[in-house]
Design a protein around this motif. Structure first.
Motif, short mmCIF file in Angstrom:
data_model
loop_
_atom_site.label_atom_id
_atom_site.label_comp_id
_atom_site.label_asym_id
_atom_site.label_seq_id
_atom_site.Cartn_x
_atom_site.Cartn_y
_atom_site.Cartn_z
N LEU A 152 0.86 -1.18 0.00
CA LEU A 152 0.00 0.00 0.00
C LEU A 152 0.90 1.23 0.00
N VAL A 153 0.58 2.19 -0.85
CA VAL A 153 1.34 3.43 -0.92
C VAL A 153 0.42 4.55 -0.46
N THR A 154 0.77 5.16 0.66
CA THR A 154 -0.02 6.26 1.22
C THR A 154 0.77 7.55 1.09
N PRO A 155 0.20 8.54 0.39
CA PRO A 155 0.90 9.82 0.30
C PRO A 155 0.76 10.58 1.62
N ARG A 156 1.88 10.93 2.21
CA ARG A 156 1.83 11.73 3.44
C ARG A 156 1.77 13.21 3.07
N ASP A 157 2.57 13.60 2.09
CA ASP A 157 2.50 14.97 1.57
C ASP A 157 3.18 15.01 0.20
N GLY A 158 2.79 15.98 -0.62
CA GLY A 158 3.45 16.24 -1.89
C GLY A 158 3.00 15.42 -3.08
N ALA A 159 2.22 14.37 -2.89
CA ALA A 159 1.75 13.55 -4.01
C ALA A 159 0.25 13.76 -4.19
N ARG A 160 -0.18 13.72 -5.44
CA ARG A 160 -1.61 13.86 -5.73
C ARG A 160 -2.15 12.56 -6.31
N VAL A 161 -3.35 12.21 -5.90
CA VAL A 161 -4.01 10.99 -6.34
C VAL A 161 -4.66 11.24 -7.70
N TYR A 162 -4.56 10.25 -8.58
CA TYR A 162 -5.26 10.35 -9.87
C TYR A 162 -5.89 9.01 -10.21
N THR A 163 -6.97 9.08 -10.95
CA THR A 163 -7.68 7.90 -11.42
C THR A 163 -8.04 8.10 -12.88
N GLY A 164 -7.77 7.11 -13.69
CA GLY A 164 -8.13 7.19 -15.10
C GLY A 164 -7.52 8.38 -15.81
N GLY A 165 -6.30 8.75 -15.43
CA GLY A 165 -5.61 9.85 -16.09
C GLY A 165 -5.96 11.23 -15.56
N ARG A 166 -6.88 11.32 -14.59
CA ARG A 166 -7.28 12.62 -14.04
C ARG A 166 -6.73 12.77 -12.62
N VAL A 167 -5.92 13.79 -12.43
CA VAL A 167 -5.32 14.03 -11.13
C VAL A 167 -6.29 14.84 -10.28
N HIS A 168 -6.55 14.38 -9.06
CA HIS A 168 -7.43 15.11 -8.13
C HIS A 168 -6.70 16.39 -7.73
N GLY A 169 -7.32 17.51 -7.88
CA GLY A 169 -6.69 18.79 -7.54
C GLY A 169 -5.93 19.40 -8.70
N GLY A 170 -6.00 18.78 -9.87
CA GLY A 170 -5.37 19.35 -11.07
C GLY A 170 -3.90 19.07 -11.16
N LEU A 171 -3.36 19.33 -12.35
CA LEU A 171 -1.91 19.15 -12.56
C LEU A 171 -1.26 20.40 -12.18
#
Length: 171
Positions: A152-171
């Motif tokens: 499991l990879v959990t972002p603590r800070d600095g990484a943005r989650v994306y699904t199907g090519g769409r990044v949550h919070g924009g690029l």
């Protein structure tokens, strides 16, 4: 005659600059991919080290590692780089990858174990990945999920989650 020579020198310098631009951009992308591959190597090392142990059974925490990755700052010699964890697209036929991308260059590393992203405290679908464009801290945890060993990879800070090519919070 001198103004004509100056004009000719300026035109020639401009033509040489235009001709060299693709090579300069390619070199900037190569530098960025090379530097950003260090981030991929750090995450890969953490995943491989965890995968050498026994995964924790469902409902327990399991072994973990915290990895902080840095991507190079874009400048005159280095292009902007992106680092993707989990889902990379491109030439990867699996969702268990690390992908470094800069300019038109991409480097993909296939991981030896299932990778799943944790988004808002829940294990996200296998089509979910993480995007790093600067610096990020990731927590890697080795468990048994859906009957198979999974990191499991959990972002603590600095990484943005994306699904199907769409990044949550924009690029």
């Amino acid at each position: 005659m001198t103004p004509l020579r100056v004009l000719l020198a300026v035109v020639l310098a401009g033509a040489l600059t235009i001709a060299a631009a693709p090579a300069v951009e390619d070199a900037r992308a190569t530098n960025a991919v090379s530097d950003a591959q260090t981030a991929a190597d750090d995450v890969q090392d953490g995943v491989v080290a965890l995968a050498a142990s026994t995964p924790a059974p469902p409902g327990t925490l399991g072994a973990s590692r915290t990895v902080t990755v840095f991507l190079p700052e874009p400048d005159a010699t280095t292009a902007r780089a992106r680092f993707l964890v989990g889902v990379g697209g491109g030439d990867a036929t699996t969702t268990d990858v690390l992908v470094v991308h800069a300019g038109d260059q991409t480097q993909t590393t296939t991981l030896p174990v299932d990778i799943r992203v944790v988004d808002n405290g829940s294990i996200a679908p296998d089509t979910t990945g993480l995007l790093v464009t600067d610096r990020a801290t990731l927590v890697l945890r080795y468990i048994t999920y859906d009957g198979r060993p999974t990191v499991l990879v959990t972002p603590r800070d600095g990484a943005r989650v994306y699904t199907g090519g769409r990044v949550h919070g924009g690029l």
